[in-house]
Motif scaffolding. Structure first.
Motif, PDB file in Angstrom:
ATOM      1  N   GLU A 227       0.303   9.690   2.781  1.00  0.00           N
ATOM      2  CA  GLU A 227      -0.309   8.361   2.901  1.00  0.00           C
ATOM      3  C   GLU A 227       0.764   7.274   2.915  1.00  0.00           C
ATOM      4  N   ALA A 228       1.775   7.414   2.066  1.00  0.00           N
ATOM      5  CA  ALA A 228       2.855   6.426   2.015  1.00  0.00           C
ATOM      6  C   ALA A 228       3.567   6.345   3.361  1.00  0.00           C
ATOM      7  N   ILE A 229       3.856   7.484   3.954  1.00  0.00           N
ATOM      8  CA  ILE A 229       4.523   7.504   5.263  1.00  0.00           C
ATOM      9  C   ILE A 229       3.673   6.791   6.298  1.00  0.00           C
ATOM     10  N   LEU A 230       2.377   7.047   6.294  1.00  0.00           N
ATOM     11  CA  LEU A 230       1.469   6.364   7.215  1.00  0.00           C
ATOM     12  C   LEU A 230       1.505   4.853   6.999  1.00  0.00           C
ATOM     13  N   GLN A 231       1.465   4.429   5.741  1.00  0.00           N
ATOM     14  CA  GLN A 231       1.485   2.989   5.431  1.00  0.00           C
ATOM     15  C   GLN A 231       2.801   2.348   5.863  1.00  0.00           C
TER      16      GLN A 231
ATOM     17  N   ALA B 271       0.827  -1.197   0.000  1.00  0.00           N
ATOM     18  CA  ALA B 271       0.000   0.000   0.000  1.00  0.00           C
ATOM     19  C   ALA B 271       0.869   1.256   0.000  1.00  0.00           C
ATOM     20  N   GLY B 272       1.986   1.206   0.734  1.00  0.00           N
ATOM     21  CA  GLY B 272       2.895   2.346   0.764  1.00  0.00           C
ATOM     22  C   GLY B 272       3.507   2.617  -0.597  1.00  0.00           C
TER      23      GLY B 272
ATOM     24  N   ARG C 269      13.079  -7.062   5.760  1.00  0.00           N
ATOM     25  CA  ARG C 269      11.825  -6.331   5.528  1.00  0.00           C
ATOM     26  C   ARG C 269      11.870  -4.959   6.191  1.00  0.00           C
ATOM     27  N   GLU C 270      12.424  -4.909   7.388  1.00  0.00           N
ATOM     28  CA  GLU C 270      12.517  -3.612   8.066  1.00  0.00           C
ATOM     29  C   GLU C 270      13.448  -2.673   7.303  1.00  0.00           C
ATOM     30  N   ILE C 271      14.533  -3.194   6.768  1.00  0.00           N
ATOM     31  CA  ILE C 271      15.435  -2.357   5.967  1.00  0.00           C
ATOM     32  C   ILE C 271      14.678  -1.730   4.806  1.00  0.00           C
ATOM     33  N   GLU C 272      13.945  -2.542   4.072  1.00  0.00           N
ATOM     34  CA  GLU C 272      13.184  -2.032   2.922  1.00  0.00           C
ATOM     35  C   GLU C 272      12.174  -0.972   3.354  1.00  0.00           C
ATOM     36  N   LEU C 273      11.485  -1.229   4.449  1.00  0.00           N
ATOM     37  CA  LEU C 273      10.500  -0.266   4.933  1.00  0.00           C
ATOM     38  C   LEU C 273      11.155   1.028   5.415  1.00  0.00           C
ATOM     39  N   GLN C 274      12.302   0.911   6.093  1.00  0.00           N
ATOM     40  CA  GLN C 274      13.003   2.106   6.565  1.00  0.00           C
ATOM     41  C   GLN C 274      13.476   2.954   5.389  1.00  0.00           C
ATOM     42  N   ILE C 275      13.988   2.309   4.337  1.00  0.00           N
ATOM     43  CA  ILE C 275      14.434   3.051   3.152  1.00  0.00           C
ATOM     44  C   ILE C 275      13.248   3.759   2.506  1.00  0.00           C
ATOM     45  N   SER C 276      12.154   3.044   2.334  1.00  0.00           N
ATOM     46  CA  SER C 276      10.961   3.644   1.723  1.00  0.00           C
ATOM     47  C   SER C 276      10.431   4.792   2.573  1.00  0.00           C
ATOM     48  N   LEU C 277      10.387   4.586   3.877  1.00  0.00           N
ATOM     49  CA  LEU C 277       9.944   5.647   4.780  1.00  0.00           C
ATOM     50  C   LEU C 277      10.887   6.845   4.690  1.00  0.00           C
ATOM     51  N   GLY C 278      12.187   6.568   4.658  1.00  0.00           N
ATOM     52  CA  GLY C 278      13.163   7.648   4.556  1.00  0.00           C
ATOM     53  C   GLY C 278      12.974   8.496   3.317  1.00  0.00           C
ATOM     54  N   MET C 279      12.733   7.846   2.190  1.00  0.00           N
ATOM     55  CA  MET C 279      12.510   8.594   0.951  1.00  0.00           C
ATOM     56  C   MET C 279      11.223   9.420   1.032  1.00  0.00           C
ATOM     57  N   GLY C 280      10.199   8.861   1.646  1.00  0.00           N
ATOM     58  CA  GLY C 280       8.965   9.621   1.838  1.00  0.00           C
ATOM     59  C   GLY C 280       9.186  10.832   2.739  1.00  0.00           C
ATOM     60  N   LEU C 281       9.991  10.648   3.766  1.00  0.00           N
ATOM     61  CA  LEU C 281      10.292  11.760   4.672  1.00  0.00           C
ATOM     62  C   LEU C 281      11.115  12.838   3.973  1.00  0.00           C
ATOM     63  N   ILE C 282      12.014  12.418   3.078  1.00  0.00           N
ATOM     64  CA  ILE C 282      12.784  13.397   2.309  1.00  0.00           C
ATOM     65  C   ILE C 282      11.843  14.294   1.510  1.00  0.00           C
TER      66      ILE C 282
END
Length: 174
Positions: free
Chosen positions: A13-17, A1-2, A37-50
């Protein structure tokens, strides 16, 4: 979903997901698969935060820092490159040029070790940016010119989703 939210440019929305997924991940048993899995999620979250809070935000630095710890914990060198790039960008945008220089050097070393064209492109962009802010314009130009040699818009436009900007296109502005 993210990831779907990212493709729609719905970053809040992506950050929330991604945050929800990270919370859920804590309920799973510890192990290499959960860490990956956490690595992938942290990277995706990081890019969303950027995108939403900026490269220099404490949240993006903290997120990429956590992802780096996890990569080093399990010896995941390929994903470490994306993380080092995020940390380097976050650090240079805060004006911490010496620390950014060290991160850019680590990124270049990792990119060369895995011998991946896309990662080398990101490494040269990071090195070029650090050199630029240090006033080393000839060295910066050399790195950006290398980016332009490596960059193929038809193949690398997807990097925007991974790096929150078009790394190759940035090299044209030098």
């Amino acid at each position: 979903a993210g990831q779907q939210a990212v493709r729609r440019s719905a970053m809040a929305e992506a950050i929330l997901q991604f945050t929800t997924a990270l919370d859920f991940l804590k309920t799973l048993p510890e192990g290499r698969e959960r860490t990956q899995r956490e690595i992938e999620l942290q990277i995706s979250l990081g890019m969303g935060l950027i995108v939403t809070k900026g490269f220099a935000s404490p949240e993006s630095k903290r997120t990429f820092g956590r992802a780096r710890e996890l990569c080093e914990e399990i010896g995941e060198s390929r994903r470490l490159c994306s993380i080092l790039w995020g940390l380097c960008e976050s650090t240079v945008q805060r004006g911490e040029i010496q620390a950014a220089s060290e991160l850019a050097k680590q990124l270049m070393l990792q990119a060369r070790q895995v011998n991946d064209l896309l990662l080398l492109l990101a490494a040269h962009q990071a090195e070029g940016e650090v050199c630029f802010w240090r006033g080393e314009f000839v060295a910066a130009l050399a790195h950006f010119e290398r980016c332009l040699v490596l960059y193929d818009p038809s193949q690398h436009s997807a990097l925007v989703a991974l790096y929150a900007q078009d790394i190759g296109a940035l090299s044209y502005f030098v």
